[in-house]
Design a protein around this motif. Sequence first.
Motif, mmCIF file in Angstrom:
data_model
loop_
_atom_site.group_PDB
_atom_site.id
_atom_site.type_symbol
_atom_site.label_atom_id
_atom_site.label_comp_id
_atom_site.label_asym_id
_atom_site.label_seq_id
_atom_site.Cartn_x
_atom_site.Cartn_y
_atom_site.Cartn_z
ATOM 1 N N ASN A 175 25.626 -38.182 -12.001
ATOM 2 C CA ASN A 175 25.625 -38.699 -10.635
ATOM 3 C C ASN A 175 26.473 -37.796 -9.746
ATOM 4 O O ASN A 175 27.359 -37.103 -10.235
ATOM 5 N N LYS A 176 26.222 -37.899 -8.459
ATOM 6 C CA LYS A 176 26.994 -37.110 -7.509
ATOM 7 C C LYS A 176 28.502 -37.376 -7.657
ATOM 8 O O LYS A 176 29.312 -36.450 -7.624
ATOM 9 N N GLN A 177 28.846 -38.667 -7.861
ATOM 10 C CA GLN A 177 30.279 -39.024 -7.947
ATOM 11 C C GLN A 177 30.960 -38.362 -9.144
ATOM 12 O O GLN A 177 32.138 -38.025 -9.093
ATOM 13 N N GLU A 178 30.189 -38.207 -10.234
ATOM 14 C CA GLU A 178 30.793 -37.623 -11.430
ATOM 15 C C GLU A 178 31.180 -36.154 -11.211
ATOM 16 O O GLU A 178 32.021 -35.612 -11.912
ATOM 17 N N PHE A 179 30.541 -35.514 -10.239
ATOM 18 C CA PHE A 179 30.862 -34.116 -9.951
ATOM 19 C C PHE A 179 32.044 -33.972 -8.996
ATOM 20 O O PHE A 179 32.514 -32.862 -8.760
ATOM 21 N N GLU A 180 32.493 -35.104 -8.418
ATOM 22 C CA GLU A 180 33.508 -34.992 -7.370
ATOM 23 C C GLU A 180 34.780 -34.231 -7.753
ATOM 24 O O GLU A 180 35.266 -33.432 -6.956
ATOM 25 N N PRO A 181 35.307 -34.448 -8.968
ATOM 26 C CA PRO A 181 36.527 -33.691 -9.321
ATOM 27 C C PRO A 181 36.326 -32.177 -9.231
ATOM 28 O O PRO A 181 37.269 -31.433 -8.929
ATOM 29 N N LEU A 182 35.084 -31.720 -9.450
ATOM 30 C CA LEU A 182 34.834 -30.277 -9.385
ATOM 31 C C LEU A 182 34.983 -29.762 -7.965
ATOM 32 O O LEU A 182 35.436 -28.638 -7.735
ATOM 33 N N ILE A 183 34.601 -30.594 -6.985
ATOM 34 C CA ILE A 183 34.626 -30.120 -5.591
ATOM 35 C C ILE A 183 36.051 -29.765 -5.177
ATOM 36 O O ILE A 183 36.287 -28.695 -4.609
ATOM 37 N N GLU A 184 37.007 -30.626 -5.527
ATOM 38 C CA GLU A 184 38.400 -30.346 -5.174
ATOM 39 C C GLU A 184 38.878 -29.040 -5.814
ATOM 40 O O GLU A 184 39.478 -28.197 -5.163
ATOM 41 N N SER A 185 38.589 -28.887 -7.109
ATOM 42 C CA SER A 185 39.104 -27.691 -7.777
ATOM 43 C C SER A 185 38.392 -26.438 -7.262
ATOM 44 O O SER A 185 38.985 -25.368 -7.172
ATOM 45 N N LEU A 186 37.127 -26.578 -6.862
ATOM 46 C CA LEU A 186 36.413 -25.400 -6.352
ATOM 47 C C LEU A 186 36.874 -24.999 -4.956
ATOM 48 O O LEU A 186 36.839 -23.821 -4.597
ATOM 49 N N LYS A 187 37.305 -25.969 -4.180
ATOM 50 C CA LYS A 187 37.834 -25.610 -2.851
ATOM 51 C C LYS A 187 39.099 -24.763 -3.012
ATOM 52 O O LYS A 187 39.291 -23.771 -2.315
ATOM 53 N N TRP A 188 39.940 -25.184 -3.958
ATOM 54 C CA TRP A 188 41.125 -24.364 -4.247
ATOM 55 C C TRP A 188 40.691 -22.988 -4.781
ATOM 56 O O TRP A 188 41.209 -21.955 -4.376
ATOM 57 N N ALA A 189 39.712 -23.012 -5.687
ATOM 58 C CA ALA A 189 39.278 -21.773 -6.341
ATOM 59 C C ALA A 189 38.718 -20.770 -5.336
ATOM 60 O O ALA A 189 38.941 -19.569 -5.450
ATOM 61 N N ARG A 190 38.003 -21.280 -4.323
ATOM 62 C CA ARG A 190 37.431 -20.367 -3.322
ATOM 63 C C ARG A 190 38.551 -19.632 -2.583
ATOM 64 O O ARG A 190 38.459 -18.431 -2.334
ATOM 65 N N GLU A 191 39.614 -20.351 -2.265
ATOM 66 C CA GLU A 191 40.763 -19.699 -1.621
ATOM 67 C C GLU A 191 41.412 -18.695 -2.573
ATOM 68 O O GLU A 191 41.775 -17.587 -2.179
ATOM 69 N N ALA A 192 41.573 -19.116 -3.824
ATOM 70 C CA ALA A 192 42.203 -18.232 -4.814
ATOM 71 C C ALA A 192 41.349 -16.984 -5.042
ATOM 72 O O ALA A 192 41.873 -15.880 -5.253
ATOM 73 N N ALA A 193 40.026 -17.148 -4.968
ATOM 74 C CA ALA A 193 39.134 -15.996 -5.152
ATOM 75 C C ALA A 193 39.288 -15.019 -3.990
ATOM 76 O O ALA A 193 39.272 -13.798 -4.171
ATOM 77 N N LEU A 194 39.457 -15.573 -2.792
ATOM 78 C CA LEU A 194 39.661 -14.726 -1.615
ATOM 79 C C LEU A 194 40.967 -13.934 -1.765
ATOM 80 O O LEU A 194 41.014 -12.725 -1.491
ATOM 81 N N GLU A 195 42.008 -14.614 -2.228
ATOM 82 C CA GLU A 195 43.277 -13.913 -2.488
ATOM 83 C C GLU A 195 43.098 -12.859 -3.574
ATOM 84 O O GLU A 195 43.711 -11.793 -3.522
ATOM 85 N N THR A 196 42.255 -13.160 -4.542
ATOM 86 C CA THR A 196 42.006 -12.200 -5.630
ATOM 87 C C THR A 196 41.343 -10.930 -5.092
ATOM 88 O O THR A 196 41.698 -9.817 -5.478
ATOM 89 N N VAL A 197 40.383 -11.107 -4.167
ATOM 90 C CA VAL A 197 39.723 -9.942 -3.571
ATOM 91 C C VAL A 197 40.774 -9.072 -2.883
ATOM 92 O O VAL A 197 40.824 -7.842 -3.083
ATOM 93 N N ARG A 198 41.647 -9.697 -2.105
ATOM 94 C CA ARG A 198 42.665 -8.936 -1.360
ATOM 95 C C ARG A 198 43.649 -8.260 -2.301
ATOM 96 O O ARG A 198 44.076 -7.129 -2.075
ATOM 97 N N TRP A 199 43.991 -8.957 -3.357
ATOM 98 C CA TRP A 199 44.942 -8.412 -4.353
ATOM 99 C C TRP A 199 44.329 -7.191 -5.046
ATOM 100 O O TRP A 199 44.935 -6.127 -5.121
ATOM 101 N N ALA A 200 43.077 -7.356 -5.501
ATOM 102 C CA ALA A 200 42.438 -6.266 -6.252
ATOM 103 C C ALA A 200 42.176 -5.054 -5.364
ATOM 104 O O ALA A 200 42.234 -3.909 -5.821
ATOM 105 N N ALA A 201 41.912 -5.307 -4.078
ATOM 106 C CA ALA A 201 41.575 -4.201 -3.167
ATOM 107 C C ALA A 201 42.752 -3.242 -2.975
ATOM 108 O O ALA A 201 42.562 -2.100 -2.569
ATOM 109 N N GLN A 202 43.968 -3.695 -3.289
ATOM 110 C CA GLN A 202 45.143 -2.830 -3.091
ATOM 111 C C GLN A 202 45.464 -1.950 -4.284
ATOM 112 O O GLN A 202 46.390 -1.142 -4.225
ATOM 113 N N PHE A 203 44.750 -2.110 -5.373
ATOM 114 C CA PHE A 203 45.060 -1.292 -6.547
ATOM 115 C C PHE A 203 44.777 0.176 -6.253
ATOM 116 O O PHE A 203 43.932 0.502 -5.416
ATOM 117 N N PRO A 204 45.450 1.080 -6.961
ATOM 118 C CA PRO A 204 45.133 2.500 -6.780
ATOM 119 C C PRO A 204 43.837 2.842 -7.530
ATOM 120 O O PRO A 204 43.725 2.560 -8.725
#
Lengths: 429, 262
Positions: free
Chosen positions: A172-201
């Motif tokens: 059911n849609k409700q059973e997926f709800e816990p994933l939505i919260e963690s994915l919202k955090w993950a999307r931000e963390a992924a954006l930070e990951t892009v910025r972090w990796a882009a600075q490597f030599p």
Amino acid sequence: MTKKTIKVDYLARVEGEGGLYIKMKDDAVVDVKLKIFEPPRFFEGLLRGRDFKEAPDITARICGICPVAYQMSAVHAMENALGVSVDGPLRELRRLLYCGEWIESHTLHIYMLHAPDFLGYQSAIHMAKDHKGIVERGLKLKKAGNQIVSLLGGREIHPVNVRVGGFYKVFNKQEFEPLIESLKWAREAALETVRWAAQFPFPEFEQDYEFVALHHPEEYPFNEGRIVSNRGLDIDCSEYEDHFQETHVEHSNALHSGLKERGAYFVGPMARYSLNFDQLSPIAQEAALEAGLQKECRNPFKSIIIRSIEVLYACDEALRILQSYEKPERPYIEVEPAEGIGFSCTEAPRGILYHHYRLDEQGKILDAKIVPPTSQNQKTIEDDLWKFVPKHIHLSQEDLTWQCEQAIRNYDPCISCATHFLKLDIEHS
Amino acid sequence: MARKLKPKVAVWKFASCDGCQLSLLDCEDELLAVSQEIEIAHFPEASREVIKGPYDLSLVEGSITTPHDAERIHKIRRSSKSLITIGACATAGGIQALRNFKDVNEFVSIVYATPEYIDTLQKSTPISEHIKVDFELRGCPIDKMQLVEVISAFINGRKPNTPAHSTCIECKRRGTVCVMVAQGKMCMGPVTHAGCGALCPTYNRGCYGCFGPQETTNAGSLSSQLKRMGADDEEIVRTFRGFNAYAEPFRKESELHDKENH
């Protein structure tokens, strides 16, 4: 005349067992061998005589890092053989499951296998002593991907919920709800990951590759699309064997794959990105451009940025799917056994994964052919080393060896996958 | 007071999919804590660093399929105080042990591009056929929390708490309705070792035996039940020949139904 060799007996931070051997004479490279001694397991042989419904569970065992990819290629090839098409919410759920695997597998590689090279650590655990917060972010991001796979698939490794025709159980849609919260955090963390990796030599190492990936007009490719390249290849999966061939070389227990007409080619995130930039979601495109990438990238050392962008895309896409999700009426479409031939190609985290099966009228597997991404990249990895070593010959033996290892890890090679495909043709006379 | 030396732990790979050792890296919440308690001395999938043996604990993934590996496992045993096998390949030979049931003559006509490049044994065998093993952790893949339990038991010098009863018991504990009785689905739960938490029945499918045979397996009884449900011999053979096909109770049961053996 001076002779020198670079030898890595057992490559670390790759999946599976391989080594590296480079021979030089007067600063010129005379031999490069990516040695693969992972023992063969003969999957194509042992699939014979098994029921078509067993293919997703059996082929998952080819790889503990990307079992979803094997399950997806297997079910699509079987559905292709049996004339079934799965669409609507079941199709979306398959994309969701793949998002989970991309996030988990890419993040493992970015944080635990590849980043330590750029920052000079032996492992992520060593790295955590100085960069605890970053390693913790990586582990939590990886977990966000695994949460999708373990809820929808049942467990992270070798999920149990995938079947030909759909899933055993849908939620059911409700059973997926816990994933939505963690994915919202993950999307931000992924954006930070892009910025972090882009600075490597990054070393200057732009190469002229033939990129091969799936391409779908409306979406970034997971399960469907045509096989295309930047040199004009544009074929259906069923034509794969007309254009690609595998050869057996002595130093590798994995078959080398090449384009019949042009030889080595490149599969994986950098190929996917360069052939499908327009299909990325806006947030992923913006992050790529902000990180200084063009719409095409030809430096394999920068694949760590591309993987980060694909993690960002996968988080974004998973959220899109979950937010518009409606529970399907039935968890699967009934599929009846029949004689047939089926082909499929899906985008495993490391690149295109080809499956081809022939079934008898009871749905028993007569033949199977599987070509994993790493065996397709082997030749390209060796080509990179031929070009990379002469440019960095001034480095100490230790540093040059490490950089050669890094050049291999650019491909996130999965040797366990690549090695299980030695042809095992049993002739019944 | 000086802190006592951390135990040196090594991870080794034989023929396998990498999934069981990956379980260690999948312990996202526990990994850094575990790495505080042990010294990861040899774990090539995760680290370039190689610290020489002897090791206090070796975790071994994968089955023995090549002459070279059959020798290598003895060296590993000699340099390990304790040795624990992880997963179905290491404890039962894995899915690649399906080759063990093929007629030798069939393999004579194997067609490789260049067969002489390949060095492989006729059978895929569990680690315990080659050396003494101190503990076997089951599963295809292993359950990561069971792995943490095994490592923690080792550090604390106690016996791991990994129940050996059947998957059926796990279903009853979870309150999952029996898929075989209520839905007529074939299920290996009655003969399969616990460990996964009876995952498949909670996902509306029968157990397919990832954790191998439980203690005191009654495989014959399951076969009779499968027959009553309409399975033929071929299907029964396939049921027992999965990821733990070469584990003795499953092997013997499949051989009883395999026409090629008669």
